[in-house]
Design a protein around this motif. Structure first.
Motif, PDB file in Angstrom:
ATOM      1  N   UNK A   1      24.705  46.772  46.262  1.00 60.85           N
ATOM      2  CA  UNK A   1      23.584  47.483  45.654  1.00 60.85           C
ATOM      3  C   UNK A   1      23.247  48.741  46.449  1.00 60.85           C
ATOM      4  N   UNK A   2      23.286  48.646  47.765  1.00 62.58           N
ATOM      5  CA  UNK A   2      23.036  49.822  48.602  1.00 62.58           C
ATOM      6  C   UNK A   2      24.068  50.911  48.341  1.00 62.58           C
ATOM      7  N   UNK A   3      25.327  50.509  48.181  1.00 56.81           N
ATOM      8  CA  UNK A   3      26.402  51.485  47.965  1.00 56.81           C
ATOM      9  C   UNK A   3      26.188  52.247  46.661  1.00 56.81           C
TER      10      UNK A   3
ATOM     11  N   UNK B   1      28.880  48.331  40.423  1.00 56.62           N
ATOM     12  CA  UNK B   1      28.151  47.314  41.199  1.00 56.62           C
ATOM     13  C   UNK B   1      28.838  45.952  41.137  1.00 56.62           C
ATOM     14  N   UNK B   2      29.183  45.503  39.946  1.00 51.11           N
ATOM     15  CA  UNK B   2      29.781  44.175  39.827  1.00 51.11           C
ATOM     16  C   UNK B   2      31.220  44.144  40.348  1.00 51.11           C
ATOM     17  N   UNK B   3      31.898  45.277  40.347  1.00 52.31           N
ATOM     18  CA  UNK B   3      33.215  45.332  40.980  1.00 52.31           C
ATOM     19  C   UNK B   3      33.071  45.129  42.486  1.00 52.31           C
TER      20      UNK B   3
ATOM     21  N   UNK C   1      32.171  37.235  36.069  1.00 55.84           N
ATOM     22  CA  UNK C   1      31.772  37.132  34.666  1.00 55.84           C
ATOM     23  C   UNK C   1      31.064  38.412  34.225  1.00 55.84           C
ATOM     24  N   UNK C   2      30.118  38.893  35.026  1.00 55.93           N
ATOM     25  CA  UNK C   2      29.434  40.139  34.690  1.00 55.93           C
ATOM     26  C   UNK C   2      30.404  41.316  34.688  1.00 55.93           C
ATOM     27  N   UNK C   3      31.344  41.335  35.635  1.00 55.57           N
ATOM     28  CA  UNK C   3      32.330  42.410  35.692  1.00 55.57           C
ATOM     29  C   UNK C   3      33.162  42.455  34.415  1.00 55.57           C
TER      30      UNK C   3
ATOM     31  N   UNK D   1      28.904  31.935  43.077  1.00 55.69           N
ATOM     32  CA  UNK D   1      28.485  33.337  43.167  1.00 55.69           C
ATOM     33  C   UNK D   1      29.628  34.277  42.777  1.00 55.69           C
ATOM     34  N   UNK D   2      30.842  33.949  43.225  1.00 60.59           N
ATOM     35  CA  UNK D   2      32.008  34.768  42.880  1.00 60.59           C
ATOM     36  C   UNK D   2      32.256  34.736  41.372  1.00 60.59           C
TER      37      UNK D   2
END
Length: 639
Positions: free
Chosen positions: A411-413, A367-369, A337-339, A331-332
């Motif tokens: 996601x909420x943030x 979000x990805x950060x 990777x997306x970041x 997951x990390x």
């Protein structure tokens, strides 16, 4: 030859009279010494103190500057930058009754065009000689440059699209300046390089503009055709370089060159440090920014490749995914990777004028950060629960809960941030360079949103990871002291250092370099931050894939052939059998009361067959899984 000018001069007649006196003084510019040039420049600056300049006064000022450029270069050198600024001030304050005005002299040409910053027209400037200047708005179909021009530049209609509404209102004129000779732009640091062209400048109401859908290209004809082998380079004048101004090629490159002319363009740079730059000021040295940009994009590119390899390795080989640390690691790696991919695209997407595109890019980057921070924190939480609390196996739907936290809370943030104001995301002007330019990046624009939604969030996660790291280090030291007989003879300092380095990378502690990037330590810690965090994906591959024995075993079993190939399940079964034998020995030697048994349970949980505390963090090169650890917990607690 001194001229006294009153501090306040309001009438146009008085200004013209004073301008005439300055022009007369400059007729014999070659006879002026340094002090006389200084007085002349000071008087020109005072003449332009007012809010506006008539065409008559502006023309005389341009003539004065042109005459002074023919004077003593030694006397002129100390005041060259101030004379350039005088020309800029004339362009900013010149009264333009129509839509354009052109002031021309022997060595300087100034062209000013009135514009609407909210609807900028594509504008071209072509100069064939000091008496033949073309300044016009063009449709895209007519934007081809006229041939044989001494200098030309075309400004696209998207030029002001990246400005704020306030700056667009201020952008009411565009000005072009052409110096036929580089007398005001001498640089002793050029060494074996030689200036071979005139100097061409363009600006919009003295605003810094770099959010462009396409780079601006300009073409300048060489003073004399150059034959033979030569290397052309493009440069801009940095007013603070060398203490008094100098040429710098940072960020500029040659598009095309011939012996007669050179076409140049400039690009945009962004370093990885922007994500956690607590000062929000950026790098002011363009050369340092360029170096950091190269490090960032090379590091992110390498990390993206190796993160993909790590994900493929763990997802292809089912046996590697049996334990919880491996699932958290996947997951990390996915989040990182997306970041990296979004970051690599960000600087390019920021060049487009589409506001929604930049907002979306900044949204996903944020979000990805945050997900990367969160999964590092969950890795730390899992270590704490496994090594200290020892109740991980009794939590139902463990990974489901972790996944909801890891992907849901960030996601909420970001939803809250964009719900409060969608303009919290957008183009950020990053870095105020000493040459007056800056770079743009799609990121958090609002300081409060940045410090709450990024910095505060990071500090919470970082505190947790640092605390767990300290606890693990204490546990490791205690285990070595209490169980020296369990330490293999082949386990040395380098093995421990490798495990510690892997733990630091896994927990994202290298992001903490941002906390020290202040004052005189700013630049070195920005370098450390950029190097280690842009390469975090590569380091994860090294410490959690390449050096792990069970991963290498899977590679050799399914990917290798010949002598390197291992029989399926052979070594895996042998290792599991050996681990259970070690488990029996450890259980048989435990004979202390309940309190000691509890302590032994923690130690057993923290050590693998090699006596390493890092087995449950996924750092050890052993193949132990959570199933064996859970068996240790149950057997020891029951004693």
């Amino acid at each position: 030859m001194s001229i006294s000018i009153a501090e306040t001069t309001t009438s146009q007649e008085a200004q013209e009279e004073l301008a005439n006196e300055l022009l007369n003084q400059a007729q014999n510019a070659s006879q002026l010494n340094s002090s006389q040039v200084a007085q002349l420049v000071g008087n020109l600056e005072k003449l332009l103190d007012g809010s506006s300049v008539s065409k008559a006064v502006g023309q005389k000022v341009i003539n004065v500057v042109s005459n002074v450029m023919e004077g003593n270069s030694v006397a002129l050198s100390a005041y060259a930058n101030r004379l350039v600024q005088v020309v800029e001030d004339v362009g900013l304050k010149l009264i333009v009754p129509g839509d354009r005005e052109i002031l021309s002299s022997g060595s300087v040409v100034l062209a000013v065009r009135s514009i609407d910053g909210t609807n900028f027209p594509q504008t071209s400037f072509n100069i064939f000689n000091t008496d033949n200047v073309q300044l016009r708005a063009l449709s895209r179909s007519r934007s081809k440059r006229s041939g044989s021009a001494l200098g030309s530049v075309s400004l696209p209609s998207s030029l002001t699209a990246g400005l704020s509404p306030e700056d667009q209102q201020l952008a009411n004129r565009v000005q072009f300046t052409f110096y036929t000779k580089p007398a005001l732009f001498q640089d002793d640091a050029l060494n074996n390089q030689t200036l071979v062209s005139p100097v061409l400048a363009a600006s919009v109401t003295n605003l810094s503009i770099s959010n462009l859908a396409e780079n601006i290209q300009f073409t300048i004809q060489n003073v004399n055709p150059i034959d033979g082998n030569y290397s052309a380079s493009c440069a801009f004048w940095d007013f603070t370089q060398n203490g008094g101004g100098g040429w710098s090629s940072a960020g500029c490159f040659v598009v095309n060159n011939t012996p007669e002319e050179t076409t140049c363009s400039c690009n945009h740079l962004t370093s990885f440090a922007i994500l956690l730059d607590l000062s929000r000021e950026g790098i002011i040295d363009r050369q340092q920014a360029q170096i950091l940009t190269f490090i960032t994009y090379i590091g992110c590119g390498i990390s993206a490749i190796f993160l993909a390899l790590t994900l493929l390795t763990y997802l292809l080989f089912e046996k590697l995914m049996r334990d919880i640390p491996a699932k958290i690691l996947v997951q990390l790696c996915l989040s990182l990777l997306f970041l990296n991919l979004v970051f690599l695209l960000d600087g390019w997407l920021a060049l487009y004028p589409a506001v929604g595109l930049c907002i979306s890019t900044a949204f996903f980057l944020h979000y990805f950060l945050l997900t990367s921070f969160t999964w590092a924190g969950l890795e730390a939480l899992h270590m704490y629960l496994s090594i200290v609390r020892v109740f991980t196996p009794y939590l139902s739907r463990y990974m489901l809960k972790f996944s909801l936290i890891g992907w849901g809370i960030p996601l909420l943030v970001v939803i809250v941030v964009i719900s409060v104001d969608k303009d919290n995301y957008g183009v950020v002007t990053y870095g105020k360079y000493t040459d007056g330019t800056s770079d743009d990046f799609c990121w958090l624009r609002n300081d409060i949103a940045f410090y709450v939604g990024v910095v505060a969030y990071f500090l919470l996660i970082f505190a947790l990871c640092l605390l767990v790291f300290i606890i693990v280090m204490i546990q490791l030291s205690r285990i070595k002291k209490q169980n020296p007989q369990n330490q293999p003879s082949n386990r040395g300092v380098m093995t421990d250092l490798r495990s510690i380095a892997g733990l630091i990378v896994l927990l994202g502690l290298t992001w903490g370099f941002a906390l020290f990037a202040w004052g005189p330590l700013y630049l070195p810690f920005v370098y450390l931050f950029t190097i280690f965090n842009s390469l975090q994906g590569f380091l994860l591959f090294i410490f959690h894939c390449a050096v792990k024995e069970n991963v290498r075993r899977q590679w050799r079993t399914y990917l290798c052939c010949g002598k390197l190939r291992l029989a399926e399940n052979s070594d895996w079964s042998r290792t599991a059998t050996q681990n259970r034998m070690n488990l029996s020995v450890a259980t048989a030697t435990t004979s202390a009361p309940h309190l000691t048994s509890r302590s032994s349970s923690v130690i057993s949980d923290s050590t693998n067959s090699n006596g390493s505390v890092f087995v449950d963090s996924g750092i050890s090169d052993s193949s132990n899984s959570d199933a064996i650890l859970n068996e240790i917990h149950r057997l020891n607690i029951s004693l």
